[in-house]
Motif scaffolding. Structure first.
Motif, short mmCIF file in Angstrom:
data_model
loop_
_atom_site.label_atom_id
_atom_site.label_comp_id
_atom_site.label_asym_id
_atom_site.label_seq_id
_atom_site.Cartn_x
_atom_site.Cartn_y
_atom_site.Cartn_z
N UNK A 41 -39.57 -42.06 38.09
CA UNK A 41 -39.34 -41.45 39.40
C UNK A 41 -37.88 -41.04 39.50
N UNK A 42 -37.66 -39.85 40.03
CA UNK A 42 -36.30 -39.38 40.25
C UNK A 42 -35.92 -39.65 41.69
N UNK A 43 -34.82 -40.36 41.88
CA UNK A 43 -34.37 -40.70 43.21
C UNK A 43 -33.18 -39.81 43.58
N UNK A 44 -33.29 -39.16 44.71
CA UNK A 44 -32.23 -38.23 45.13
C UNK A 44 -30.88 -38.94 45.26
N UNK A 90 -41.09 -27.80 44.55
CA UNK A 90 -42.40 -27.85 43.91
C UNK A 90 -42.46 -27.02 42.64
N UNK A 91 -41.46 -26.17 42.38
CA UNK A 91 -41.50 -25.32 41.19
C UNK A 91 -40.09 -25.07 40.67
N UNK A 92 -39.68 -25.82 39.69
CA UNK A 92 -38.34 -25.63 39.11
C UNK A 92 -38.27 -24.33 38.31
N UNK A 93 -39.40 -23.85 37.82
CA UNK A 93 -39.39 -22.65 36.99
C UNK A 93 -38.91 -21.43 37.75
N UNK A 94 -39.15 -21.38 39.04
CA UNK A 94 -38.72 -20.23 39.81
C UNK A 94 -37.44 -20.47 40.59
N UNK A 95 -36.71 -21.53 40.26
CA UNK A 95 -35.51 -21.89 41.02
C UNK A 95 -34.26 -21.36 40.35
N UNK A 96 -33.49 -20.59 41.13
CA UNK A 96 -32.25 -20.02 40.59
C UNK A 96 -31.28 -21.10 40.12
N UNK A 97 -31.26 -22.24 40.81
CA UNK A 97 -30.34 -23.30 40.45
C UNK A 97 -30.57 -23.76 39.01
N UNK A 127 -32.89 -32.79 37.25
CA UNK A 127 -32.84 -31.86 38.37
C UNK A 127 -34.17 -31.13 38.52
N UNK A 128 -34.76 -30.73 37.37
CA UNK A 128 -36.05 -30.03 37.40
C UNK A 128 -37.14 -30.93 37.94
N UNK A 132 -39.49 -30.21 41.10
CA UNK A 132 -40.94 -30.18 40.90
C UNK A 132 -41.65 -31.17 41.83
N UNK A 133 -40.96 -32.28 42.12
CA UNK A 133 -41.55 -33.30 43.00
C UNK A 133 -41.39 -32.97 44.47
#
Length: 914
Positions: A41-44, A90-97, A127-128, A132-133
């Motif tokens: 789990x990724x915690x912010x 919800x979608x890292x693939x389309x994220x400019x960052x 980050x991805x 995504x989560x």
């Protein structure tokens, strides 16, 4: 079980001091050093926020928002920048960052080249995963405010003291804390018992335990003013200054001189005078603001006052032999941290990444200190400044320029753009600099009366001795059996020359003194020239006479060598060659002296002169720091004082009140106390009194099990102070307690530092042991004594060596044997002698009576141990250990008592405050 498991658990759960700094450092760089695997789990808060803070906040945070984008809060990350959103939850693939941080194109990738290392594959993966989560972040996340709106940059103001139902005339501290406790639903503990309270108070205010008599007097006194009476007594004790001096010495980086034999590497000789000034200032209740002014600019506000000048040891402490930049870097960094809670040092190489502090601000602050240097002044009664003297600051070059070092590289100064003294814009205010004209004894200390009188007295004494020797030689000249006529004549000539040289030495000194006094008194040029010429001629004549005498002495030495015993020809030839060389050197010096008689030049001054004017820069800084318009100074001071009374600060990072420090939980209380300090002449004793007379400070450190369970569900870390914190004594108090409970403490105040190697034998307080890099008593180091380099908050480690340090200490062994003898002498004639001995030992060592179970165990121990020691056949010889100053008793019963006392000195309660 005599251990305190709660203390252990608490100390392990919350890092402090150096540990806290390491914790913060690790938190900032957690994205670099720790990464989550794909199935984690990724915690912010733990993974994403620290990563973005490290990599992106400098350009996309509260200080700067390039392209209108901020990445320092989840809500702002989702909002995006001028060009729209940079993530698609919800979608890292389309994220400019993700595209920007993972790009191989250096013109497109973030961070840009030269402004930070690219993210690693693991960091990009974290980050991805977060995106995504759903890019989840806490709903109550606090968005960093604009720098000028930051809580610590606002001038502190009092808010109304909260009213608490059912309580009248509460201490304001209690009102603020109880208001918060009620708000979150906490139930405070009851007051601590009187034994615990008095021990706590004594250590907090004077760093020593109460005696049995003091304990009993307080326990028996049920008058309403009993507590206030004890508080006032301890605040008036000379030991109060010693106790709190050590606290402030931590913050101000006290260090005795550091060197090998007579070498001086850092700090400065006789810096102990600064330590004694701190002690005296605290005992006198000198205002905190005045102490700051005297430390930074005592030489400018009181340049002739020997009671103030030692304060500038604060600057002398930063002295560094090999590199002036190291010296000034330390001065800038720790002046900002200690008094302002600002990490200005982070802007030495580049603009500060988190606070509005450009790189220029660092060097403008450095410019304030650029002119200053350190010297040692002679003190009455000791002309040798290597043995004793007064280390103090002064301005050597008021026109010294400051240059920004490109990328912090001292080999690349930007000499085209010198920087003047200034303070960071974000902190408000201005430096009001006025040069300070210094009195004569400040810029020409050799003309002080005691120096002049000593030097003239020495010269007259040398003349009297030379005259006496000549007269005695003339009286004995008729004794023809003593020596040959040639030898007598040679001796008389030399003695006559010695007298003439002594006479000329006195005249030269008097002439140079007259010439220098004429110059500093601005007498007419003609008179100055005449006096200078007289002084010069006498000095030249003196040098010729000295050189003539040297030639005469070396000539006689050559004659002796040439006429010596011829049995060892090689030795004779070597002696003659050496004598000829010395004679040639003396003849050359005579020639030089004779040539100087006709040459132009100037006489040697009576003493060293320094600039007549000080820049006034440091005084301007000191007055700005201690202005009631400065938003930081009082808050930082209050925070340090509070932390040392409650073992937890109000602002967690005690040296960084910048944008990384969120508004503290008890901000209103902090500001109320800051104003209270300033409005009461910055009196620290006033603040101590207010704190220790509060109900909150006097709470027990524990409560009924059901209350503890209830409160821990709400506030397990005691942030709201529903109980007092349990804490271990600091290193110095532990050692001092060994001496104090045995009646062996030497309570003398002040004086030169004591060799740290004498820590096991000296009876002086630990404050006076030498404390420097590689020069610290091992016991104190093991119990987390302050680092001489930096210690804004001490660590509290728990290591096996601490138990061994007390168990094997020759100091503890010796003093336990002395105490056991004293206690037995006192109790042996009583009806229940052993029981009285145990009770007395507990009260003396632990400041409390034993529990019933403890009493039984100790009584049985005395019986069993005496029986064991009585049968020597059952005992093994132990080779090793430490050699104590006091031998163990030969009586097995007394030795058992010694063992019990030694055990109590190793009891957890001996090193713990509850």
């Amino acid at each position: 079980d005599w251990t305190n498991r709660h203390t252990v658990q608490r100390q392990r759960s919350r890092p402090t001091g150096v540990d806290m700094r390491a914790f913060i450092f690790a938190s900032l760089f957690i994205g670099v050093t720790v990464f989550a695997h794909a199935d984690d789990d990724i915690d912010y808060q733990r993974h994403i926020k620290p990563l973005l803070a490290h990599k992106c906040a400098a350009c996309h945070g509260s200080l700067s928002q390039e392209a209108g984008l901020r990445l320092d809060a989840g809500q702002l990350i989702r909002r995006g920048g001028d060009n729209g959103p940079v993530i698609k939850p919800g979608s890292s693939l389309g994220s400019e960052l993700i595209d920007r941080v993972s790009s191989s194109d250096p013109d497109y990738r973030m961070p840009p080249d030269g402004e930070g290392e690219p993210l690693t594959n693991q960091q990009i993966q974290m980050l991805s995963q977060w995106i995504d989560a759903g890019a989840v972040f806490p709903a109550d996340e606090i968005i960093p405010v604009a720098p000028k709106e930051h809580w610590a940059y606002q001038i502190p103001k009092r808010k109304p003291i909260p009213a608490i139902d059912g309580f009248n005339a509460l201490n304001p501290i209690d009102s603020f804390l109880m208001h918060e406790q009620q708000r979150v639903g906490l139930k405070p503990a009851d007051l601590a018992d009187r034994h615990t309270l008095l021990r706590r108070l004594y250590f907090d205010l004077i760093g020593l335990p109460p005696t049995r008599e003091q304990l009993q007097a307080f326990v028996d006194d049920d008058s309403p003013q009993a507590w206030q009476t004890v508080v006032d007594s301890l605040l008036g004790s000379s030991h109060h200054g010693e106790r709190w001096a050590r606290h402030w010495m931590d913050v101000w980086r006290y260090s005795d001189w550091d060197g090998y034999k007579q070498e001086l590497r850092s700090s400065h000789r006789h810096i102990w005078r600064w330590r004694d000034w701190i002690v005296q200032s605290l005992n006198d209740d000198k205002g905190y603001d005045q102490m700051v002014v005297e430390m930074l600019a005592g030489d400018e506000i009181a340049p002739s006052d020997p009671a103030v000048l030692p304060a500038t040891g604060y600057l002398a402490r930063n002295y560094h032999k090999s590199n002036r930049n190291i010296w000034l870097d330390a001065t800038v960094e720790h002046t900002a941290k200690a008094f302002l809670g600002v990490t200005l040092n982070c802007a030495r190489c580049h603009d500060h990444k988190y606070d509005p502090l450009p790189q220029t601000a660092y060097y403008q602050f450095r410019a304030i200190f650029e002119p200053h240097q350190v010297r040692i002044d002679e003190i009455p009664g000791q002309p040798d400044i290597a043995k004793n003297g007064l280390p103090r600051a002064f301005d050597r070059d008021a026109g010294a320029q400051t240059f920004l070092y490109i990328a912090g590289n001292e080999k690349q100064p930007d000499k085209d753009n010198p920087l003047g003294p200034a303070i960071p814009d974000v902190l408000g205010g201005q430096l009001e600099i006025s040069p300070v004209l210094l009195p004569l004894d400040a810029y020409y200390p050799s003309l002080r009366d005691f120096v002049v009188n000593r030097r003239l007295s020495d010269a007259r004494r040398r003349l009297a001795e030379a005259d006496k020797q000549l007269r005695e030689a003339l009286t004995s000249a008729s004794d023809k059996t003593a020596q040959t006529e040639d030898n007598k004549q040679t001796d008389l000539e030399q003695l006559q020359a010695n007298k003439e040289i002594a006479e000329l030495g006195l005249k030269s000194l008097q002439a140079r003194l007259a010439a220098d006094r004429a110059q500093v008194n601005k007498n007419g040029k003609k008179q100055i020239d005449q006096l200078s010429e007289v002084a010069l001629q006498i000095e030249r004549e003196l040098k010729v006479r000295q050189a003539n005498l040297a030639v005469h002495v070396k000539t006689q030495a050559l004659k002796l060598a040439e006429g010596g015993d011829e049995t060892d020809q090689k030795k004779k030839e070597a002696a003659v060659a050496q004598a000829k060389k010395q004679l040639a050197d003396a003849e050359q010096k005579l020639k030089t002296a004779q040539e100087a008689v006709t040459a132009e030049g100037s006489y040697t001054p009576f003493g060293q002169q320094y600039p007549e004017t000080s820049s006034g820069r440091r005084l301007a800084l000191a007055r700005w720091i201690t202005s009631d318009k400065n938003p930081l100074t009082a808050r930082v001071a209050v925070n340090h004082i509070w932390m040392r009374h409650f073992d937890a600060p109000l602002v967690d990072n005690v040296f960084d009140f910048g944008l990384r420090s969120p508004r503290p939980r008890h901000a209103d209380l902090l500001d109320w106390l800051a104003v209270e300090l300033m409005e009461n002449n910055w009196s620290m004793k006033h603040l101590h009194r207010l704190i220790v007379t509060s109900r909150s400070w006097r709470l027990a450190s524990t409560a009924a099990p059901e209350i503890v369970a209830y409160n821990q569900a709400i506030d397990a870390d005691n942030h709201y102070l529903w109980r007092q914190n349990i804490r271990r004594l600091d290193a110095e108090s532990i050692r001092d307690s060994v001496l104090s409970v045995t009646g062996q403490l030497d309570a003398s105040l002040g004086g030169p530092d004591i060799d740290f190697n004498q820590g096991e034998t000296s009876r002086r307080r630990s404050l006076y042991l030498r404390h420097a890099y590689e020069k610290q008593m091992k016991m104190l180091v093991i119990f987390d004594a302050a680092s001489p380099n930096e210690c804004y908050r001490r660590s509290q480690s728990i290591i096996p060596q601490q138990a061994l340090a007390l168990t094997n200490s020759s100091l503890a062994l010796s003093k336990s044997r002395i105490l056991a003898a004293d206690l037995w002498e006192e109790t042996q004639h009583q009806d229940r002698a052993r029981l009285e001995f145990v009770d007395a030992a507990f009260l003396r060592i632990l400041s409390r009576p034993p529990l019933e179970e403890e009493q039984k165990v100790c009584l049985q121990f005395l019986v069993d141990q005496a029986a064991l020691l009585s049968d020597s056949a059952t005992l093994d010889t132990f080779a090793g250990g430490v050699a104590a100053q006091v031998e163990p008793s030969g009586d097995p019963h007394q030795r058992a008592r010694e063992n019990l006392v030694h055990v109590l000195m190793n009891h957890n309660d001996f090193v713990t405050l509850r």
